[in-house]
Design an enzyme around this catalytic site. Structure first.
Site, short mmCIF file in Angstrom:
data_model
loop_
_atom_site.label_atom_id
_atom_site.label_comp_id
_atom_site.label_asym_id
_atom_site.label_seq_id
_atom_site.Cartn_x
_atom_site.Cartn_y
_atom_site.Cartn_z
N HIS A 82 -7.86 1.17 2.20
CA HIS A 82 -6.47 1.46 1.81
C HIS A 82 -5.80 0.34 1.02
CE1 HIS A 82 -6.46 5.10 4.14
NE2 HIS A 82 -6.59 4.48 5.30
ZN LIG Z 1 -9.32 5.89 8.68
#
Ligand SMILES: [Zn+2]
Ligand SMILES: [Zn+2]
Length: 383
Positions: A125
């Site tokens: 992320h």
């Molecule tokens: Zn995850």
């Protein structure tokens, strides 16, 4: 790839990403003797010039500042938030995990090994200029970027974490040399609310991002059907020179942060498929396998990634095998939990092939078809 210091990646006792998941995984790898079947090696932490392959220098500088003085983190650059609280040594631990993934990429590119695993990695992320979703430096994107820097012209990235691999997709959005494929729970019901089938890459990279948004509740059969209805065909066409995969274990039905219903046995089946695909479609079988999310830190994560190490090390652990007592004692001592008894959830994963037809009324099949329609024609493939 391993260094005990990866457990320094620690957001604190109230955070779901408990580093015990890494030490228990390494403990289980050792309990099975896999550390003798494969070569365990460390690598230096990623330096600034490597981090800059993906990240902005001003972000790296900000991480370094809050790493020295965590109280200075005020939410800017995503640092000091609920998801990414600052901690002392944050830069060092994050750069080490990145360095292990970059070291894995270098080892497979040079042909020293065909496959390498960094289960402490997969921090997919992290964005070029900010922390996000428990991720500080995007080791997965850095491994891909390092392969490109070493001369790779085509790198495939497959992300089967329950969350969308948004940071890796963003890093290579306009880069036709990198094909990113993410299978994840639908953005309507899960962080980071991206990964729609219509996200297919931009500019010169049009058609180089692939997203399969799975309905909440998807189980083994649906998950495996989705994987096999999209991934092999794309790899057969793309013919990557290296493959990087992310094996977040948070697709599991016991995971507390998401809503898929996948078993350990299906996770193992996908790991084995990635291995087979590497040998079938990737030059030299070059494969870097990473960990990722996974918040059932005792019952799921260690078993899932021990299977991954076994598969990549050509010494697979049998699902029926009884978990070694010494490891169960370690689990109890560390967590006061009993831990799992076997390396299986007792499932026998199977799925139906896309070629055998699909059901237009089925939500999973609608998801698969939406992905194929959005991106296959852009790659010259039939939807
Ligand atoms: Zn995850
Ligand atoms: Zn192999």
């Amino acid at each position: 790839m391993w260094d005990d210091a990866v457990t320094g990646y620690d957001f604190g006792s109230s955070h779901p990403m408990d580093p015990v998941r890494l030490s228990l995984t390494m403990g289980l790898v050792r309990a099975y003797g896999l550390d003798r079947a494969v070569e365990v090696r460390a690598a230096p932490a990623a330096g600034d010039s490597t981090l800059r392959l993906v990240h902005h220098q001003e972000y790296v500088d900000a991480v370094r500042r809050v790493s020295l003085d965590p109280r200075a983190a005020d939410g800017s650059y995503g640092l000091g938030t609920m998801d990414d609280p600052a901690f002392a040594g944050m830069h060092e631990a994050s750069a080490l995990i990145a360095g292990l993934s970059v070291g894995a990429a270098e080892a497979v590119w040079d042909g020293e090994v065909a496959h390498a695993v960094n289960f402490a990695g997969g921090l997919h992320h992290a964005m070029p200029g900010s922390a996000s979703g428990f991720c500080i430096y995007n080791d997965a994107a850095l491994a891909v970027a390092r392969l490109l820097e070493l001369g790779a012209e085509r790198v495939a990235y497959i992300d089967v974490d329950v969350h969308h691999g948004d940071g890796v997709q963003t890093a290579f959005w306009e880069d036709p040399r990198v094909l990113t494929i993410s299978l994840h729970e639908h953005p309507r019901t899960l962080f980071p609310q991206t990964g729609w089938p219509e996200e297919t890459g931009g500019g010169a990279g049009a058609g180089s991002a692939v997203n399969v948004a799975l309905p909440a509740g998807t189980g083994d059969e649906g998950w495996l059907r989705a994987f096999h209805s999209v991934v092999p065909e794309l790899l057969a066409d793309f013919r990557p020179e290296a493959l990087v995969t992310q094996h977040g274990a948070d697709t599991h039905f016991d995971d507390p942060l998401a809503h898929l219903a996948v078993s350990l046995d299906a996770q193992r089946a996908v790991q084995a498929s990635c291995h087979e695909l590497a040998h079938e479609y990737v030059d030299g079988g070059r494969w870097v396998a990473l960990g990722g999310g996974g918040y059932a830190v005792v019952d799921v994560v260690p078993r899932s990634w021990t299977h991954l190490v076994g598969i990549a090390g050509h010494a697979p652990v049998e699902p029926e095998s009884v978990v070694p007592e010494a490891w169960k004692s370690e689990v109890y001592a560390r967590t006061r939990q009993l831990g799992p008894g076997r390396m299986t959830d007792g499932r026998t994963p199977s799925w139906q092939s896309w070629e055998d037809g699909y059901d237009p009324a089925d939500r999973l099949d609608q998801s698969i078809l939406a992905t194929r329609k959005a991106v296959f024609p852009l790659r010259g493939l039939l939807a």
